[in-house]
Design a protein around this motif. Structure first.
Motif, mmCIF file in Angstrom:
data_model
loop_
_atom_site.group_PDB
_atom_site.id
_atom_site.type_symbol
_atom_site.label_atom_id
_atom_site.label_comp_id
_atom_site.label_asym_id
_atom_site.label_seq_id
_atom_site.Cartn_x
_atom_site.Cartn_y
_atom_site.Cartn_z
ATOM 1 N N ARG A 57 0.877 -0.623 0.306
ATOM 2 C CA ARG A 57 -0.693 0.307 -0.027
ATOM 3 C C ARG A 57 0.410 1.455 -0.009
ATOM 4 O O ARG A 57 2.011 1.195 0.999
ATOM 5 C CB ARG A 57 -0.740 0.446 1.215
ATOM 6 N N ILE A 58 0.926 2.016 -1.306
ATOM 7 C CA ILE A 58 1.477 3.521 -0.982
ATOM 8 C C ILE A 58 0.798 4.689 -1.570
ATOM 9 O O ILE A 58 -0.646 4.285 -2.132
ATOM 10 C CB ILE A 58 2.330 2.789 -2.204
ATOM 11 N N PHE A 59 0.978 5.501 -1.137
ATOM 12 C CA PHE A 59 0.444 6.529 -1.686
ATOM 13 C C PHE A 59 1.571 7.673 -1.614
ATOM 14 O O PHE A 59 2.110 7.964 -1.327
ATOM 15 C CB PHE A 59 -0.550 7.266 0.356
ATOM 16 N N GLU A 60 0.983 8.550 -2.719
ATOM 17 C CA GLU A 60 2.061 9.261 -3.153
ATOM 18 C C GLU A 60 1.708 10.757 -3.228
ATOM 19 O O GLU A 60 -0.033 11.248 -3.601
ATOM 20 C CB GLU A 60 2.500 8.967 -4.926
ATOM 21 N N MET A 61 2.366 11.617 -2.600
ATOM 22 C CA MET A 61 1.785 12.810 -2.126
ATOM 23 C C MET A 61 2.397 14.267 -3.640
ATOM 24 O O MET A 61 3.956 14.403 -3.244
ATOM 25 C CB MET A 61 1.660 13.181 -1.247
ATOM 26 N N GLY A 62 1.697 13.885 -4.385
ATOM 27 C CA GLY A 62 2.411 13.990 -6.034
ATOM 28 C C GLY A 62 3.543 13.474 -7.084
ATOM 29 O O GLY A 62 4.013 13.057 -5.677
ATOM 30 N N ILE A 82 -1.697 1.288 -5.922
ATOM 31 C CA ILE A 82 -1.050 2.750 -5.206
ATOM 32 C C ILE A 82 -1.957 4.050 -5.522
ATOM 33 O O ILE A 82 -2.694 3.627 -6.252
ATOM 34 C CB ILE A 82 -0.008 2.568 -6.270
ATOM 35 N N VAL A 83 -2.239 4.630 -4.611
ATOM 36 C CA VAL A 83 -2.738 5.958 -4.874
ATOM 37 C C VAL A 83 -1.610 7.060 -5.943
ATOM 38 O O VAL A 83 -1.187 7.714 -4.415
ATOM 39 C CB VAL A 83 -3.245 7.060 -3.487
ATOM 40 N N HIS A 84 -2.200 7.627 -6.955
ATOM 41 C CA HIS A 84 -1.610 8.665 -7.543
ATOM 42 C C HIS A 84 -2.005 10.164 -7.729
ATOM 43 O O HIS A 84 -3.134 9.777 -7.974
ATOM 44 C CB HIS A 84 -1.274 8.176 -8.909
#
Length: 208
Positions: A57-62, A82-84
């Motif tokens: 589970r990965i979250f990208e802020m930008g 993954i949240v883009h």
């Protein structure tokens, strides 16, 4: 100021040249359009850390047009999520195209808007949170990310050396924000932080 000499930078890139054709295309577009991406050296680091902690589970802020997302998606495998996030719908559409053509889009949720507001809506915990938003927002982004990260997870933050401006006297407001972020990350007793002097500086904070 360059962080590594051009000769050293070229040498490191020869060790593991980008092989995936869509990543190569994304790198060409970045060079032609002068679009900021983390680049292949940092991409490999993201990939390596995701593998090292078995991130799912990965979250990208930008996320820009999905270059870092691509490296993460390769590491997490089909079960990864993954949240883009990006404030520009055009970048989000380009990311969908690149990742879709690579067969990776089903691992990614695409969100358009303010990354911090989006993260607050999502339930954690995440294995990795990438911070690459506007640099003035770095301190707030760190505070937003901390409670959403699992113990043993990583906050990875780009541009923390800011072309060497962090070491210069009389920093401007943006540089001051990066300096404040770094001080917060190093002094937080719940994290262990290091800076990798690769490309523009990559901070890695391990949640204890």
């Amino acid at each position: 100021m360059t962080i590594t000499t051009p000769d050293v930078d070229r040498y490191m890139k020869t060790l593991a040249p980008t092989e995936h054709p869509i990543l190569q295309e994304m790198e060409r577009v970045a060079e032609e359009k002068n679009f900021p991406i983390i680049g292949p050296l940092c991409g490999r680091i993201l990939h390596q850390y995701a593998l090292a902690i078995d991130a799912r589970r990965i979250f990208e802020m930008g996320s820009g047009y999905g270059y870092s997302t691509f490296w993460f998606a390769l590491a997490t495998g089909p079960e990864g999520r993954i949240v883009h996030t990006d404030g520009d719908a055009g970048n989000s559409a380009k990311a969908k195209d690149y990742l879709g053509r690579a067969g990776l889009a089903d691992r990614v949720t695409f969100e358009v808007g303010n990354a911090m507001e989006i993260l607050r809506r999502y339930d954690g915990p995440y294995d990795i949170i990438l911070i690459d938003v506007d640099k003035d927002g770095y301190p707030e982004a760190l505070e937003c990310a901390k409670p959403k990260l699992r113990p043993g997870g990583l906050i990875i933050t780009d541009n923390v050396l800011w072309s060497g401006r962090v070491a210069e006297p009389n920093p401007d407001a943006t540089t001051q924000a990066i300096l404040r972020y770094t001080k917060m990350a190093y002094e937080d007793p719940g994290f262990w932080t290091t800076i990798l002097p690769v490309r523009d500086g990559l901070a890695v904070s391990l949640k204890k």
